[in-house]
Design an enzyme around this catalytic site. Sequence first.
Site, PDB file in Angstrom:
ATOM      1  N   GLU A 160     -37.990  -4.147 -39.786  1.00  0.00           N
ATOM      2  CA  GLU A 160     -39.424  -3.980 -39.575  1.00  0.00           C
ATOM      3  C   GLU A 160     -40.084  -5.369 -39.622  1.00  0.00           C
ATOM      4  O   GLU A 160     -39.695  -6.216 -40.420  1.00  0.00           O
ATOM      5  CB  GLU A 160     -39.983  -3.090 -40.680  1.00  0.00           C
ATOM      6  CG  GLU A 160     -41.481  -2.841 -40.590  1.00  0.00           C
ATOM      7  CD  GLU A 160     -42.035  -2.129 -41.821  1.00  0.00           C
ATOM      8  OE1 GLU A 160     -43.040  -1.429 -41.679  1.00  0.00           O
ATOM      9  OE2 GLU A 160     -41.441  -2.286 -42.910  1.00  0.00           O
ATOM     10  N   LYS A 192     -44.780   4.804 -37.416  1.00  0.00           N
ATOM     11  CA  LYS A 192     -44.656   4.980 -38.861  1.00  0.00           C
ATOM     12  C   LYS A 192     -45.628   6.044 -39.371  1.00  0.00           C
ATOM     13  O   LYS A 192     -46.849   5.925 -39.204  1.00  0.00           O
ATOM     14  CB  LYS A 192     -44.927   3.638 -39.556  1.00  0.00           C
ATOM     15  CG  LYS A 192     -44.583   3.597 -41.043  1.00  0.00           C
ATOM     16  CD  LYS A 192     -44.721   2.171 -41.542  1.00  0.00           C
ATOM     17  CE  LYS A 192     -44.195   1.988 -42.945  1.00  0.00           C
ATOM     18  NZ  LYS A 192     -44.257   0.573 -43.369  1.00  0.00           N
ATOM     19  N   CYS A 227     -38.753   1.917 -43.302  1.00  0.00           N
ATOM     20  CA  CYS A 227     -38.670   1.458 -44.679  1.00  0.00           C
ATOM     21  C   CYS A 227     -38.924   2.584 -45.660  1.00  0.00           C
ATOM     22  O   CYS A 227     -37.971   3.031 -46.276  1.00  0.00           O
ATOM     23  CB  CYS A 227     -39.659   0.326 -44.855  1.00  0.00           C
ATOM     24  SG  CYS A 227     -39.721  -0.410 -46.458  1.00  0.00           S
TER      25      CYS A 227
END
Length: 368
Positions: free
Chosen positions: A60, A135, A167
């Site tokens: 990321e 995300k 993440c």
Amino acid sequence: MSRHGDISSSADTVGVCVFQYPMPRLHTTEEVFENAKKICDIVKGVKTGLPGMDLIVFPEYSTMGIMYDRQEMFDTACQIPGDLTDMFGAACKEAGVWGVFSLTGEQHEEHPKKNPYNTLVLINDQGEIVQKYRKILPWTPVEGWSPGSTTFVSEGPKGMKVSMIICDAMLPLLSCKDGNYPEIWRDCAMKGAELIIRPQGYMYPAKDQQVQVSKTMAWCNQVYVAVANASGFDGVYTYFGHSAIIGADGRTLGECGTEDNGIQYAQLSISQIRDARANDQSQNQLFKLTHRGYTGVYANGDGDKGVAECPFDFYKTWVTNPKLAQEMSETVTRRTIGVACCPVAGIPPPNTEEEDELLELTNELNLE
């Protein structure tokens, strides 16, 4: 058999590489494109060294870095598809590999009125975008991305099912913060994901927790996990690396340290994970969750499927009454997005009345 330590892959294995790219600190579109060219060169170079590589994953923020300046964030936000994805597509096609790339950010549909998205793209070996994931759970209170709305599963290299998260992962893609929520892993797995890809830009002090959660979620969801994390220092945060490839039994196949430009590579068996899901019994979480207590139910003469109904009150409420679920969360946490004792720029502080009410409620709950 899934394995680690060689440079090959076979018809039954997907060769997966996670590349631990140092976190860049960029400010302009020109700098972003210069950095993207470096990433394209890495794709082609690593394929030379790992001829069995079918898929390479970058962290990321690896393309654009974190734009701590709000205007720079808007100025560098890109469109998908666009010039950057064209560059990555050309590199994947030339190298004959699939790739996962981070674009932070992708322009909102109402750009520049609304904040961009934090987006991942999965590009195949023909240079085509196969999956775009936004995300879902940005790293609040710091990240100001507009949140995405769903996960995806796509057919990846050699037919492996892939998802992406970010993440906090048919192939799902997950993003940094997404991975801290067990719900997103289970959603991807139940949609068929066999490999969950987790690009992250995670920093200290959360190293131990982040290493642990990916291994635990692999085990709980019978999925392979590929984690590509950033390394280095960008002037604000230090990124702890530890990019890793994890087997579907939760055991690590390979893990980097904290070095810049670290690589881990493993061959993930397609037949092995499908065999485990079809034939494992005592630890087959995906099957047992929706066939609860099937041994006893069958013995009771009530059929051979177990209990299918969801037993969890919170999840029932969240689906049928999201506002009530939000209130349930606030009852055990807080009612405002701001916290008086530790203000964060861009987040409104709670008013005193709300704080007093919350304190009173908390005391009542503690007394009960």
